[in-house]
Enzyme design. Structure first.
Site, mmCIF file in Angstrom:
data_model
loop_
_atom_site.group_PDB
_atom_site.id
_atom_site.type_symbol
_atom_site.label_atom_id
_atom_site.label_comp_id
_atom_site.label_asym_id
_atom_site.label_seq_id
_atom_site.Cartn_x
_atom_site.Cartn_y
_atom_site.Cartn_z
ATOM 1 N N GLY A 1 0.666 7.548 -22.055
ATOM 2 C CA GLY A 1 0.279 8.918 -22.421
ATOM 3 C C GLY A 1 1.039 9.355 -23.666
ATOM 4 O O GLY A 1 0.459 9.908 -24.624
ATOM 5 N N HIS A 2 2.349 9.105 -23.699
ATOM 6 C CA HIS A 2 3.146 9.457 -24.885
ATOM 7 C C HIS A 2 2.656 8.666 -26.104
ATOM 8 O O HIS A 2 2.534 9.205 -27.205
ATOM 9 C CB HIS A 2 4.619 9.099 -24.667
ATOM 10 C CG HIS A 2 5.304 9.892 -23.595
ATOM 11 N ND1 HIS A 2 5.707 9.346 -22.399
ATOM 12 C CD2 HIS A 2 5.679 11.189 -23.559
ATOM 13 C CE1 HIS A 2 6.302 10.269 -21.667
ATOM 14 N NE2 HIS A 2 6.294 11.396 -22.329
ATOM 15 N N SER B 1 6.300 10.243 -16.201
ATOM 16 C CA SER B 1 7.584 9.556 -16.021
ATOM 17 C C SER B 1 8.003 9.619 -14.554
ATOM 18 O O SER B 1 8.697 8.736 -14.072
ATOM 19 C CB SER B 1 8.656 10.213 -16.883
ATOM 20 O OG SER B 1 8.254 10.141 -18.225
ATOM 21 N N GLN C 1 15.709 23.057 -19.140
ATOM 22 C CA GLN C 1 14.435 23.239 -18.440
ATOM 23 C C GLN C 1 14.447 22.679 -17.015
ATOM 24 O O GLN C 1 13.421 22.676 -16.350
ATOM 25 C CB GLN C 1 13.283 22.640 -19.255
ATOM 26 C CG GLN C 1 13.252 21.127 -19.346
ATOM 27 C CD GLN C 1 12.236 20.643 -20.375
ATOM 28 O OE1 GLN C 1 12.416 20.778 -21.581
ATOM 29 N NE2 GLN C 1 11.126 20.084 -19.903
ATOM 30 N N LEU D 1 9.042 6.598 -21.957
ATOM 31 C CA LEU D 1 7.686 6.734 -22.488
ATOM 32 C C LEU D 1 6.674 5.861 -21.757
ATOM 33 O O LEU D 1 6.971 4.730 -21.389
ATOM 34 C CB LEU D 1 7.700 6.377 -23.972
ATOM 35 C CG LEU D 1 8.699 7.187 -24.810
ATOM 36 C CD1 LEU D 1 8.614 6.771 -26.277
ATOM 37 C CD2 LEU D 1 8.471 8.680 -24.675
ATOM 38 N N HIS D 2 5.488 6.412 -21.572
ATOM 39 C CA HIS D 2 4.364 5.669 -20.990
ATOM 40 C C HIS D 2 3.187 5.764 -21.962
ATOM 41 O O HIS D 2 3.316 6.352 -23.052
ATOM 42 C CB HIS D 2 4.018 6.220 -19.593
ATOM 43 C CG HIS D 2 3.871 7.715 -19.556
ATOM 44 N ND1 HIS D 2 2.861 8.372 -20.207
ATOM 45 C CD2 HIS D 2 4.620 8.675 -18.955
ATOM 46 C CE1 HIS D 2 2.976 9.668 -20.003
ATOM 47 N NE2 HIS D 2 4.051 9.888 -19.255
HETATM 48 O O1 PAF Z 1 6.913 17.640 -22.078
HETATM 49 C C1 PAF Z 1 8.090 17.283 -22.279
HETATM 50 O O2 PAF Z 1 8.407 16.099 -22.308
HETATM 51 C C2 PAF Z 1 9.168 18.338 -22.503
HETATM 52 O O3 PAF Z 1 8.929 19.463 -21.724
HETATM 53 C C3 PAF Z 1 9.362 18.720 -23.976
HETATM 54 C C4 PAF Z 1 8.112 19.346 -24.563
HETATM 55 C C5 PAF Z 1 9.714 17.477 -24.786
HETATM 56 C C6 PAF Z 1 10.503 19.733 -24.116
HETATM 57 O O4 PAF Z 1 11.699 19.239 -23.605
#
Ligand code: PAF
Length: 276
Positions: free
Chosen positions: A32-33, A183, A57, A29-30
């Site tokens: 932005g999160h 990240s 993904q 996390l940075h």
């Molecule tokens: O943006 C992200 O960090 C990811 O794509 C998410 C939305 C958590 C789905 O894995």
């Protein structure tokens, strides 16, 4: 902050909660999160976040294995930001068997821009986000605009599948020199980090040109591409598109300029909305 590694534990803890605001993440996390978490308080009686690095993904040659995992540090930051519940399942909890049922975004949304360079990426994102929504059952969910196409895909998924969740897009948080927080910035060498703000500077130049009345979009895209290439970047795309669906500009539709480019071994993405 309560940490839940199982679906059952999270559901039991949330039973009876009124409005739930949810901000999913892949960790590392940075600021932005953290800004998403802080905004989440305005949208729910309880704030839930998740940390799950979603294999679905990532393409076969992407950075799933080396994606930074900083769980303890992330927990400290989430607790400080007032998050009530963290859902942090392992792969067996979320994918107890190979995921055979998936969400396939519309091809008009999935085959362009990021989707063209990362086949299957948005199917993986939409599938895990739908699963997380079914587990958390939020009334509102927050996503950063930095992943503009991801936000567009999720908005459309939620609308077309009648999920009844309010989707809130939050502004990108930037370093003082303009680099969008990500990240993946941690992969940059010192020299690359010094060069990296050029991407946002080129986007800013396009935004200003369009606001000043330029409509030769292809020329603007090309000159930004050239400027980056001259400084060692390998741009995948720089494109001026409609905000709503990321298709080609038409009429007075609000626009955004989106970009992805490689600097060394790191692929950076960024975008800026164009207020006209
Ligand atoms: O943006 C992200 O960090 C990811 O794509 C998410 C939305 C958590 C789905 O894995």
């Amino acid at each position: 902050m309560q940490i839940h590694t199982t679906i059952a534990s999270l559901r039991a803890a949330l039973a009876g909660t009124g409005r739930v605001a949810f901000a999913p993440t892949m960790g590392n996390l940075h600021d932005g999160h953290i800004s998403l978490m802080r905004q989440a308080h305005g949208h729910g009686d309880a704030v839930v976040s998740s940390i799950f690095v979603n294999r679905l993904q990532f393409g076969p040659n992407e950075d799933f294995d080396k994606y930074p995992r900083t769980f303890q540090q992330d927990c400290d930051r989430l607790a400080q930001a007032g998050v009530d519940h963290l859902f942090a399942p392992d792969e067996k909890e979320l994918y107890p068997q190979p995921q055979r049922y998936v969400i396939q975004p519309a091809s008009a949304h999935d085959s362009i821009l990021e989707g063209a360079f990362r086949p299957g990426h948005f199917q993986g994102v939409a599938t895990v986000v739908a699963k997380l929504f079914n587990i958390v059952r939020p009334t509102a969910a927050l996503f950063g605009k930095k992943d503009y196409q991801q936000l567009m895909v999720i908005r459309n998924m939620v609308a077309e599948l009648n999920m009844g969740i309010e989707i809130i897009g939050c502004d990108t948080v930037r370093a003082d020199d303009g680099l969008a927080l990500s990240s993946r910035n941690g992969y940059l060498s010192e020299a690359e980090r010094a060069e990296a703000p050029r991407l946002s500077a080129e986007l800013r130049r396009i935004v200003e040109a369009v606001i000043a009345g330029r409509r030769d979009y292809a020329a603007l895209e090309q000159s930004a591409t050239q400027a980056l290439s001259q400084h060692g970047w390998k741009p995948d795309y720089i494109a001026i598109r409609r905000q709503a669906d990321l298709q080609a500009p038409e009429g007075d539709a609000p626009l955004v300029v989106v970009a992805a480019a490689r600097l060394g071994n790191t692929r950076l993405i960024d975008n800026m909305e164009i207020a006209r």
